[in-house]
Design a protein around this motif. Structure first.
Motif, PDB file in Angstrom:
ATOM      1  N   ALA A 125       0.825  -1.198   0.000  1.00  0.00           N
ATOM      2  CA  ALA A 125       0.000   0.000   0.000  1.00  0.00           C
ATOM      3  C   ALA A 125       0.862   1.253   0.000  1.00  0.00           C
ATOM      4  CB  ALA A 125      -0.933  -0.001   1.211  1.00  0.00           C
ATOM      5  N   ILE A 172      -2.266  -1.352  -4.657  1.00  0.00           N
ATOM      6  CA  ILE A 172      -3.457  -1.551  -3.839  1.00  0.00           C
ATOM      7  C   ILE A 172      -4.128  -2.887  -4.177  1.00  0.00           C
ATOM      8  CG2 ILE A 172      -5.675  -0.549  -3.162  1.00  0.00           C
ATOM      9  CD1 ILE A 172      -3.205   1.140  -2.472  1.00  0.00           C
ATOM     10  N   LEU A 206      -7.628   2.037   2.215  1.00  0.00           N
ATOM     11  CA  LEU A 206      -7.143   1.941   0.841  1.00  0.00           C
ATOM     12  C   LEU A 206      -7.963   2.746  -0.160  1.00  0.00           C
ATOM     13  CD1 LEU A 206      -6.428  -1.901   0.841  1.00  0.00           C
ATOM     14  CD2 LEU A 206      -4.732  -0.073   0.936  1.00  0.00           C
TER      15      LEU A 206
END
Length: 447
Positions: free
Chosen positions: A398, A403, A418
């Motif tokens: 991340a 992602i 996220l």
């Protein structure tokens, strides 16, 4: 080996009417538990049948297992959640159409995997879903996207008119899907699969070369690259990266394009092996056999690879053999980014002692599905280290901007961390409040 949740019980409906009745009962503000719907429950490595939160009731849709309709001319099927990819693929065997199958077991659900945006050998599975039958909280049944009509034939077009409702029910806690309209792909007249091996020092350059082939339309299906660890995990050749490149079309065009790719691969000097997997693969290479069949819509070799991976057949993956975890980030399809992703895996190994494998699935010429897999012993130390490695993967990838597109049950709360826009998350919660004010469906799952 995720944390076990407290589940009050399991309900196994036998019909859509049963599902509607259950949703009607659970749409009650006095109930303190929600429903976690599963298809076949084989969401391995991401939590299998476990809900995201405690105090849930499992709604097992495996008994809804009908192929309601099949139209080979128009290229669609209506299937229920209990229909496996092996069963649907078998119905299509020898016809002009084929299913976009995944590399997972033939016993996995077509609908369940598609709803969670799984990846097939031809494209991402979500692109196969053109319509859904959904039971809403309170028991109302609706059809979104395209759905066949009794009195007239209409073109298969998922988006319809006005705002499209279909995407609302993918990775969704807004309703329970009881059937899907699934696109069936035209079966190529000819298929060739090239095997390309290369070393670690040539990773970035080899990835850029394969991206060029993909961008120029030479590659059919999802280009796959197994790293050194994954090749060992899945019972294949060890010591080099191994790519599988599918080419299809007519006999002449498939031969011609395969020859062009092979000639360019040899001329590049990057690849230590350039061969046709169709003819040159070793008979005991379960990876090559699985990939070759799956590109052609046949998952018949998938379970041999599953057994080579965890030492158990599908029905015992969750209770015997090795532990298995997945982490599924999206990574730009370029050599520098893929090399960085491998560097992050090396860092996780240095920190935790866990050797994770990875498989590259090229979703387009710009984006890859970077499948990170971890095998481990089901003892206290092995489980703790594996899950610590998984936690670090979420953190490091991340931070790099890689992602994940699917979340496991222990990281369900990462959906907020996220997501790029808090206002969009707030909008999703407003929709949840409007459609499911009592939180009857999938509490905490992509919520």
């Amino acid at each position: 080996m995720y944390r076990p949740r407290f589940v009050h019980g399991v309900i196994k409906p036998a019909s859509v009417k049963d599902v509607a009745r259950v949703l009607e009962i659970f749409d009650d503000p006095g109930l303190e538990c929600g429903l976690q719907a599963v298809s076949t429950g084989r969401n391995w490595g991401l939590g299998s049948r476990e809900p995201a939160r405690d105090h849930a009731v499992t709604l097992d849709l495996g008994g809804l297992d009908e192929v309601r309709a099949l139209d080979l001319d128009k290229g669609w099927a209506i299937v229920e959640p209990g229909v496996t990819q092996g069963r649907l693929a078998a119905l299509l065997s020898g016809t002009s159409r084929m299913l976009n199958v995944t590399a997972s077991s033939a016993h996995t659900s077509v609908v369940g995997n598609g709803l969670d945006r799984g990846v097939g050998l031809r494209r991402q599975r979500v692109d196969d879903i053109v319509g859904l039958e959904v039971v809403l909280p309170g028991g109302e049944t609706v059809h979104v996207g395209w759905w066949p009509e009794q009195d007239r034939a209409t073109p298969v077009y998922a988006h319809g008119l006005g705002p499209s409702l279909l995407p609302l029910f993918l990775q969704s806690d807004l309703g329970v899907v009881t059937a899907a309209a699934v696109r069936l792909l035209p079966r190529p007249e000819a298929q060739r699969v090239l095997r390309l091996a290369f070393g670690r020092d040539d990773l970035a350059a080899a990835v850029d070369t394969m991206r060029r082939w993909t961008a120029q339309g030479l590659v059919g299906g999802v280009l796959k690259v197994y790293d050194l660890v994954s090749a060992e995990f899945y019972g294949g050749r060890v010591g080099e990266f191994l790519a599988h490149v599918c080419v299809d079309g007519t006999e002449r065009s498939a031969d011609a394009v395969a020859e062009v790719i092979a000639e360019e691969a040899v001329a590049s000097g990057l690849f230590t092996e350039v061969a046709l997997a169709d003819t040159d693969a070793a008979p005991d290479d379960v990876v090559a056999r699985m990939v070759r069949g799956a590109y052609a819509g046949d998952p018949g070799g998938n379970d041999a690879m599953l057994h080579a991976t965890v030492g158990q057949p599908a029905e015992h993956v969750d209770d015997k053999g090795l532990g298995w975890l997945f982490f599924l980030p999206l990574v730009p399809f370029d050599g520098e980014s893929v090399a960085l992703a491998h560097h992050l895996l090396a860092r996780i190994h240095d920190e935790t002692g866990v050797r994770a494998g990875c498989t590259v699935n090229a979703l387009s010429s710009d984006v890859i599905d970077f499948v990170v897999s971890v095998k481990f012993q089901r003892d206290t130390d092995g489980t703790e280290r594996a899950h610590r490695a998984l936690d670090r993967a979420y953190e490091l990838f991340a931070e790099a901007g890689f992602i994940p597109y699917r979340l496991d049950v222990d990281h369900a709360d990462w959906v907020d961390r996220l997501s790029p826009d808090p206002a969009a998350r707030a909008l999703a919660r407003r929709l949840k409040g409007a459609l499911d004010p009592n939180g009857a469906i999938a509490p905490g799952r992509y919520a």
